[in-house]
Design a protein around this motif. Structure first.
Motif, mmCIF file in Angstrom:
data_model
loop_
_atom_site.group_PDB
_atom_site.id
_atom_site.type_symbol
_atom_site.label_atom_id
_atom_site.label_comp_id
_atom_site.label_asym_id
_atom_site.label_seq_id
_atom_site.Cartn_x
_atom_site.Cartn_y
_atom_site.Cartn_z
ATOM 1 N N ARG A 1 0.906 -1.217 0.007
ATOM 2 C CA ARG A 1 0.048 -0.075 -0.007
ATOM 3 C C ARG A 1 1.149 1.247 0.003
ATOM 4 N NH1 ARG A 1 -2.780 -3.100 4.308
ATOM 5 N NH2 ARG A 1 -4.513 -4.437 3.121
ATOM 6 N N LEU B 1 0.842 4.246 -2.625
ATOM 7 C CA LEU B 1 0.703 5.839 -2.354
ATOM 8 C C LEU B 1 1.997 6.542 -3.198
ATOM 9 C CD1 LEU B 1 -0.780 7.912 -0.585
ATOM 10 C CD2 LEU B 1 1.089 7.608 1.214
ATOM 11 N N LEU C 1 -5.727 2.463 -0.668
ATOM 12 C CA LEU C 1 -5.258 3.501 -0.064
ATOM 13 C C LEU C 1 -6.325 4.030 1.161
ATOM 14 C CD1 LEU C 1 -4.510 5.457 -3.446
ATOM 15 C CD2 LEU C 1 -2.936 4.688 -1.839
ATOM 16 N N GLU D 1 -4.896 4.644 5.000
ATOM 17 C CA GLU D 1 -5.376 5.587 5.896
ATOM 18 C C GLU D 1 -5.804 5.214 7.108
ATOM 19 O OE1 GLU D 1 -6.902 9.355 3.557
ATOM 20 O OE2 GLU D 1 -8.559 7.863 3.490
ATOM 21 N N LEU E 1 -4.861 10.798 4.444
ATOM 22 C CA LEU E 1 -3.844 10.898 3.244
ATOM 23 C C LEU E 1 -4.128 11.464 1.826
ATOM 24 C CD1 LEU E 1 -2.160 7.196 4.013
ATOM 25 C CD2 LEU E 1 -1.453 9.642 4.991
ATOM 26 N N LEU F 1 -3.090 14.194 -2.858
ATOM 27 C CA LEU F 1 -2.586 13.962 -1.523
ATOM 28 C C LEU F 1 -2.676 15.112 -0.493
ATOM 29 C CD1 LEU F 1 0.859 12.096 -2.544
ATOM 30 C CD2 LEU F 1 -1.534 11.068 -2.034
ATOM 31 N N GLY G 1 0.011 13.017 3.514
ATOM 32 C CA GLY G 1 -0.131 11.856 2.397
ATOM 33 C C GLY G 1 1.229 12.252 1.475
ATOM 34 N N ALA H 1 4.372 9.657 1.143
ATOM 35 C CA ALA H 1 4.584 9.286 0.124
ATOM 36 C C ALA H 1 6.065 9.471 -0.252
ATOM 37 C CB ALA H 1 3.969 10.100 -1.279
#
Length: 315
Positions: free
Chosen positions: A6, A10, A37, A41, A48, A58, A62, A66
């Protein structure tokens, strides 16, 4: 605990910009990406993503995650590689992305030398132009790329480490017998010619159009090829002229004429890897082979008559 898969989704969303693009890259449905996604979160307990119209972007949190995700994923890959090769020579798969003219002049010779020195090392060469290779490197779809620092539309950032490899001048390529005279040329003198260009938004297409406009004319583009060999064949037939890097023409088997530009234009060829994590041994030896090439590509243009060499590459 955050799931690495995941985190990669992201990171890809940060690079590619849309959920649909992430889904296409991972052969998933957009709804699956959105669902994963949303789980991320929940795992982090942090918002995010935020929706703007029909798209998502984002949040500040986020973006931070990332960026950290790239380093986390690279570190995990490095640890796994070190454990697999502990106490042994460099081994495993290294994905090397390179544009066409660098494949046969830089990538293939390096891989040939490594095959003899490190039989347990596998190097996969990917043909990637600069506009595609940099996102591929950032998304970990490539471990090393050979690119250029001169691609203004997608600049190299502080998240990458660069290793200069060569300087490559850009040349005007003409049909044999073209009455262009000798010596460097002014592109303005070729404003009424038919031009062969690379594909739209590629490095050479953007550069060629920019140079023509600097010479105060709009080029009449009669064909576009993603392969330099086809462009050279078109020029050899007298159907167009073009601008190409010297590496592309030096290894051509076509009868063409080249001229230096009155205002020289040179691209800097460089290798790039992701910054911030220890580089695994297999990547290091490939990078060293590129950097210490015993037969580097020529840094001067080919002769003005064009050379006929055995088939070995397209650009």
């Amino acid at each position: 605990m955050m799931n690495p898969w995941r985190l990669r989704l992201l990171s890809q969303l940060d690079t590619l910009g849309t959920v649909r693009a992430v889904a296409q890259a991972g052969h998933l449905s957009p709804s699956s990406v959105s669902q994963q996604l949303a789980v991320l979160e929940a795992e982090t307990g942090t918002k995010l993503l935020e929706r703007t119209g029909r798209r998502v972007r984002l949040t500040s949190a986020g973006l931070i995650l990332a960026q950290r995700a790239r380093a986390i994923l690279d570190h995990m890959d490095g640890v796994e590689s070190e454990l697999r090769g502990f106490g042994e020579e460099p081994s495993g798969l290294v994905r090397l992305g390179a544009f066409q003219s660098a494949i046969h002049t830089l990538a293939v010779p390096a891989v040939n030398r490594l095959a003899a020195a490190h039989p347990h090392l596998d190097v996969e060469i990917l043909e990637l132009e600069p506009h595609a290779s940099m996102p591929a490197l950032r998304m970990a779809d490539a471990d090393i790329i050979i690119t250029t620092t001169d691609f203004d539309e997608l600049p190299l950032g502080p998240d990458l480490d660069l290793v200069p490899l060569a300087e490559d001048p850009v040349l005007l390529v003409l049909p044999p017998g073209h009455p262009a005279g000798r010596g460097p040329v002014d592109l303005a003198a070729f404003a009424h010619e038919a031009w062969a260009f690379d594909m739209p938004q590629s490095y050479m297409a953007n550069l060629a159009r920019r140079l023509c406009r600097q010479a105060r004319f709009e080029p009449r583009v009669v064909c576009r090829f993603s392969n330099y060999m086809m462009a050279l064949q078109h020029v050899e037939a007298g159907l167009s002229i073009t601008l190409l890097p010297a590496l592309a023409v030096a290894h051509s088997r076509y009868d063409v004429t080249t001229r230096e530009l009155a205002t020289p234009v040179t691209r800097t060829i460089t290798a790039a890897v992701r910054r911030g994590t220890p580089t695994r041994a297999a990547v290091r030896v490939v990078l060293d082979a590129l950097r210490h090439d015993p037969t580097p590509p020529p840094l001067t243009p080919p002769t003005e008559r064009g050379t006929a060499t055995p088939p070995g590459g397209t650009r």
